[in-house]
Design a protein around this motif. Sequence first.
Motif, PDB file in Angstrom:
ATOM      1  N   HIS A 507     -24.402  -0.846 -57.421  1.00 22.37           N
ATOM      2  CA  HIS A 507     -24.916  -2.213 -57.276  1.00 22.37           C
ATOM      3  C   HIS A 507     -24.930  -2.629 -55.801  1.00 22.37           C
ATOM      4  N   HIS A 508     -25.315  -1.722 -54.919  1.00 20.53           N
ATOM      5  CA  HIS A 508     -25.223  -2.002 -53.493  1.00 20.53           C
ATOM      6  C   HIS A 508     -26.136  -3.142 -53.053  1.00 20.53           C
ATOM      7  N   GLN A 509     -27.151  -3.466 -53.842  1.00 19.76           N
ATOM      8  CA  GLN A 509     -28.066  -4.537 -53.458  1.00 19.76           C
ATOM      9  C   GLN A 509     -27.613  -5.914 -53.939  1.00 19.76           C
ATOM     10  N   LYS A 510     -26.611  -5.977 -54.782  1.00 18.31           N
ATOM     11  CA  LYS A 510     -26.129  -7.268 -55.287  1.00 18.31           C
ATOM     12  C   LYS A 510     -25.023  -7.761 -54.366  1.00 18.31           C
ATOM     13  N   GLN A 511     -25.390  -8.620 -53.455  1.00 20.53           N
ATOM     14  CA  GLN A 511     -24.493  -9.017 -52.374  1.00 20.53           C
ATOM     15  C   GLN A 511     -23.219  -9.682 -52.870  1.00 20.53           C
ATOM     16  N   ASP A 512     -23.339 -10.603 -53.848  1.00 20.49           N
ATOM     17  CA  ASP A 512     -22.149 -11.338 -54.278  1.00 20.49           C
ATOM     18  C   ASP A 512     -21.148 -10.440 -54.982  1.00 20.49           C
ATOM     19  N   LEU A 513     -21.599  -9.354 -55.584  1.00 12.17           N
ATOM     20  CA  LEU A 513     -20.686  -8.378 -56.187  1.00 12.17           C
ATOM     21  C   LEU A 513     -20.068  -7.494 -55.110  1.00 12.17           C
ATOM     22  N   VAL A 514     -20.884  -7.023 -54.184  1.00 13.63           N
ATOM     23  CA  VAL A 514     -20.415  -6.116 -53.139  1.00 13.63           C
ATOM     24  C   VAL A 514     -19.361  -6.788 -52.262  1.00 13.63           C
ATOM     25  N   VAL A 515     -19.614  -8.026 -51.866  1.00 10.33           N
ATOM     26  CA  VAL A 515     -18.708  -8.685 -50.929  1.00 10.33           C
ATOM     27  C   VAL A 515     -17.337  -8.915 -51.566  1.00 10.33           C
ATOM     28  N   ARG A 516     -17.290  -9.143 -52.867  1.00 14.54           N
ATOM     29  CA  ARG A 516     -15.999  -9.399 -53.526  1.00 14.54           C
ATOM     30  C   ARG A 516     -15.229  -8.104 -53.775  1.00 14.54           C
ATOM     31  N   LEU A 517     -15.927  -7.042 -54.088  1.00 14.55           N
ATOM     32  CA  LEU A 517     -15.240  -5.755 -54.231  1.00 14.55           C
ATOM     33  C   LEU A 517     -14.667  -5.297 -52.893  1.00 14.55           C
ATOM     34  N   LEU A 518     -15.422  -5.494 -51.821  1.00 11.37           N
ATOM     35  CA  LEU A 518     -14.919  -5.127 -50.498  1.00 11.37           C
ATOM     36  C   LEU A 518     -13.733  -5.998 -50.093  1.00 11.37           C
ATOM     37  N   PHE A 519     -13.798  -7.287 -50.435  1.00  9.15           N
ATOM     38  CA  PHE A 519     -12.667  -8.169 -50.135  1.00  9.15           C
ATOM     39  C   PHE A 519     -11.423  -7.713 -50.892  1.00  9.15           C
ATOM     40  N   THR A 520     -11.589  -7.291 -52.145  1.00  9.35           N
ATOM     41  CA  THR A 520     -10.458  -6.798 -52.933  1.00  9.35           C
ATOM     42  C   THR A 520      -9.886  -5.531 -52.318  1.00  9.35           C
ATOM     43  N   LEU A 521     -10.752  -4.605 -51.912  1.00  5.96           N
ATOM     44  CA  LEU A 521     -10.274  -3.379 -51.270  1.00  5.96           C
ATOM     45  C   LEU A 521      -9.558  -3.699 -49.963  1.00  5.96           C
ATOM     46  N   GLY A 522     -10.055  -4.689 -49.232  1.00  5.05           N
ATOM     47  CA  GLY A 522      -9.370  -5.093 -48.008  1.00  5.05           C
ATOM     48  C   GLY A 522      -7.983  -5.642 -48.274  1.00  5.05           C
ATOM     49  N   ASN A 523      -7.837  -6.397 -49.351  1.00  8.47           N
ATOM     50  CA  ASN A 523      -6.515  -6.911 -49.708  1.00  8.47           C
ATOM     51  C   ASN A 523      -5.572  -5.788 -50.134  1.00  8.47           C
ATOM     52  N   LEU A 524      -6.094  -4.834 -50.901  1.00 12.45           N
ATOM     53  CA  LEU A 524      -5.250  -3.732 -51.378  1.00 12.45           C
ATOM     54  C   LEU A 524      -4.758  -2.869 -50.228  1.00 12.45           C
ATOM     55  N   ASP A 585     -21.490 -11.456 -44.027  1.00 15.01           N
ATOM     56  CA  ASP A 585     -20.275 -11.586 -44.831  1.00 15.01           C
ATOM     57  C   ASP A 585     -19.887 -10.240 -45.437  1.00 15.01           C
ATOM     58  N   VAL A 586     -20.877  -9.471 -45.875  1.00 16.03           N
ATOM     59  CA  VAL A 586     -20.586  -8.132 -46.393  1.00 16.03           C
ATOM     60  C   VAL A 586     -19.981  -7.265 -45.306  1.00 16.03           C
ATOM     61  N   LEU A 587     -20.567  -7.286 -44.120  1.00 21.08           N
ATOM     62  CA  LEU A 587     -20.061  -6.449 -43.034  1.00 21.08           C
ATOM     63  C   LEU A 587     -18.663  -6.874 -42.586  1.00 21.08           C
ATOM     64  N   VAL A 588     -18.394  -8.170 -42.620  1.00 26.02           N
ATOM     65  CA  VAL A 588     -17.050  -8.643 -42.261  1.00 26.02           C
ATOM     66  C   VAL A 588     -16.016  -8.014 -43.175  1.00 26.02           C
ATOM     67  N   LYS A 589     -16.282  -8.037 -44.481  1.00 28.64           N
ATOM     68  CA  LYS A 589     -15.331  -7.479 -45.441  1.00 28.64           C
ATOM     69  C   LYS A 589     -15.271  -5.953 -45.341  1.00 28.64           C
ATOM     70  N   LEU A 590     -16.405  -5.313 -45.089  1.00 25.54           N
ATOM     71  CA  LEU A 590     -16.427  -3.853 -45.007  1.00 25.54           C
ATOM     72  C   LEU A 590     -15.681  -3.376 -43.768  1.00 25.54           C
ATOM     73  N   VAL A 591     -15.931  -4.009 -42.635  1.00 21.35           N
ATOM     74  CA  VAL A 591     -15.257  -3.603 -41.400  1.00 21.35           C
ATOM     75  C   VAL A 591     -13.757  -3.827 -41.513  1.00 21.35           C
ATOM     76  N   ARG A 592     -13.378  -4.869 -42.237  1.00 21.63           N
ATOM     77  CA  ARG A 592     -11.937  -5.115 -42.459  1.00 21.63           C
ATOM     78  C   ARG A 592     -11.297  -3.953 -43.219  1.00 21.63           C
ATOM     79  N   VAL A 593     -12.004  -3.411 -44.201  1.00 22.81           N
ATOM     80  CA  VAL A 593     -11.485  -2.250 -44.932  1.00 22.81           C
ATOM     81  C   VAL A 593     -11.288  -1.077 -43.975  1.00 22.81           C
ATOM     82  N   LEU A 594     -12.275  -0.837 -43.097  1.00 24.25           N
ATOM     83  CA  LEU A 594     -12.166   0.265 -42.147  1.00 24.25           C
ATOM     84  C   LEU A 594     -10.982   0.054 -41.205  1.00 24.25           C
TER      85      LEU A 594
END
Length: 852
Positions: A507-524, A585-594
Amino acid sequence: MASMERKHDVCSPFVPRRSSVRKTSAEIVSEARQSLRVPSTQRPFTPRDGHRQLFGNSSVRADRDNRPPSTFSLHAQNFDAPDSRPGSGTRLSPLDHKPKFPVPHEAGDPCKAFPKPPTDPLEVKRGLAVARARLLRTGSLTTLPPVEGHTDVKERLNPSPGQKQLSAKRLPGRDHTEGRSGPHKPGPRRTASERYVFYPSVCRLMQPGDDSGVRPTENRAGQRTEPWNGNNATSPEEDAESLVWNNMIAPLLQQLESVAAGSSEGSVDRLCDLCDALYGTLAEANMLGRCCKRRSGILRTLFRLIDLNSAQLNLHIAKLCLALCVSGKNLLNICKLIFQISRSESNDILFQNNSIIDSFLGILSNEDVSASGEALLYCVGTLKFLSGNSAILRLLLDKNCIGVAQKLIQRLCTTDDTNFTIAGHILVQLTATLRNLADHPDSRPLFISFSILPELCVVLRHHHKDQDICTNISRIYSKLSSYSECRLALAQTPDCYQLFLELLSKHHQKQDLVVRLLFTLGNLTAKSDEARQQLFQCEGCMGTLLQLYDSYQRRDDSPHTPTRKGPPPPNRPPAPPVCVQEHDDVLVKLVRVLANMCIHPVVGPALATNTACIQLLMETLELRSVQESEELLVNVAATINNMSFYQEDSSVLRLSRLTIAKLMLKLVLSSSMDAMLEATRVYGNLSQSKDVRNFIMQNKVHQFVVTLLDSKSTEMCFSACGVLTNLALDPPNRVSLSLEGAAVKLVDCLKDLGPGDWQLAGQVCQALWNMIGSGGGGGSEKLMDTQEKESLLEILITYLDEEEALKCIENEDLRDYHRACWELEFQPVAQKLMKTLQPSDRAASQHTKTWS
């Protein structure tokens, strides 16, 4: 010779220490502070639907014709009367033989011959009156003697539905004739317009217009005729029920109908009171459920009241109907009725003062998905709406809504393929309800105790193609993963990281789903080395994350990058600003995971050698401006800072250090303090290389670094001191730094901020030592005048007195922490610097500890 010896005493470059012999809390804090950081970010905003409906405008079901509707009309005619049968649960099969009448008759006797359908309707009444005259008496039915030799009397008195319809037309219209028990005295003659209606214990005379649509076998209150058992024997339970019915329930039903027929003000409140009274009476008589034999009359009376179209009254009606255990179509319509009421926020107060929520939770616990799937859908949809109300949300938690939801999730995940679609619809509503419940702090222990987080992972595996379900669950995870106990529960779920990566890829094109999964991975991965390694070791981890990074990286179509000459493509309108923000917003959460993954000692070096990753980070710095993407650039700089800790020869970042140093200029020169801070931290690591130090001096970056010492921020001063420590390694730079007033500002920083932060005090001393105490030529001895040296010496003498240094710390735990920082970070380098500043005779007179 002495000068050469002192030259080798220069403090080491400003780099963090990853390990030491003595591992204390101070060293742990120091490591995290000096180098590898966990970027922080805000949780994605959870939007609220403007209108209460089953599926919002953003739902993938929004354009489907077969999805259940949110709007519909309900009337009394939509409810089925067959559900009003007594609750035996057994349906009689139709008779497959013609009825026989065993009553003997003499040939030629027309009165006793087998009845034939007459053409005159009046003859129907007259023929039936002869047959039933023996049965009807003014007294009780139990006083009739048994009928001998007639084995089919029950069949005639309790006919099948088809026969009952025919019998309804054959009501007696004249006096009864003589019965088998003897002559029966005829009563007063009735007119042709009057007729008798037979009830279990009474015989009432009714006018033709008095039945108000009630079946001939029932009275106005819905009382159903009881079959005569031949020997007139009734059980005590039946007698008790009849007594309650006649004395209490029937009058209430009659009042309901009479009040409903009127149009006076306050009739709705009166009807609601009557419904409450009826509910209480049925409950006291143990006649709720399907055990009431006259349940049919109650339901029909209630169904007719629905047409009054009162939300308050309909909620009372629904409560009664659910208590009477309606099923099938009626259960669905009742759930729709309540759903319809709950769509208006103004009706929320009605649910707070009604026990209808308990009935709904009972439906969720007991109803089967295959038999009542649509009813469950509207039931859960109602709970979704109500859970948006803070008062009702608290009520749902108290009524164990989360526990009920857990059981329902388990049933929905085990449905067969034929019910998979309706199960998906229900899960959309249920996960949205849980999303609302997750807002309340008291819900977190319940989510953990009922294992909701692992259960939702099971739902994701079964419904991984359903974007609505996946998005709702991602919202739950993004909310709860901000808390340590919930992070632990989710991290212990098997294969959750692999599942999240698969969803991100699908679901890489669904932004609201992607950003929340990345935020969760960042928290974990924020505070767990185990989580960082498990995520990195998942199959396709870096490929999925970097593919996402590349797809959300705005390049030529970015409105903030250099635009093409000429008009834009005709079929490609410019992206709205909200789209730009969503991509960032997606990139903010993704870069945080990295950035979090880089903290792991094994994962960090691997990412530092990943060419695609480094290129994407540098490209973001090049494409974005601080004004439009401040948080994104700050996180990118933090990630680069974490990667720059690993200075292996194979590090791509090390090979690109000059390019990165140039890209950091826009952050240092910006008006954002956060951007300046992160860029300074990057320069602190990169300035270990001489070419980067030369770049900093040539581009006057050191002037901005010295200015940061005036910020009075411990974090900013600490990072600036790190850069100055490295710049002072080169003797030519010391003079330039002194001309900018670096030494004086460092002394002021030590005086003002040192006692509250001994790590910062130690870093200031390192920078001063490299500037004025390391020797090595370059006029280092003249960088501070005598008065400045004396002032610095007094500060050091005072701070090296442990009792004086820690006297302002009252808390015992904080005192231990500050003592550890004072001993490890400040005391050694301060003693060394003080010896340099003191004359030899004065140094001998000072009682100080020796740096071992």
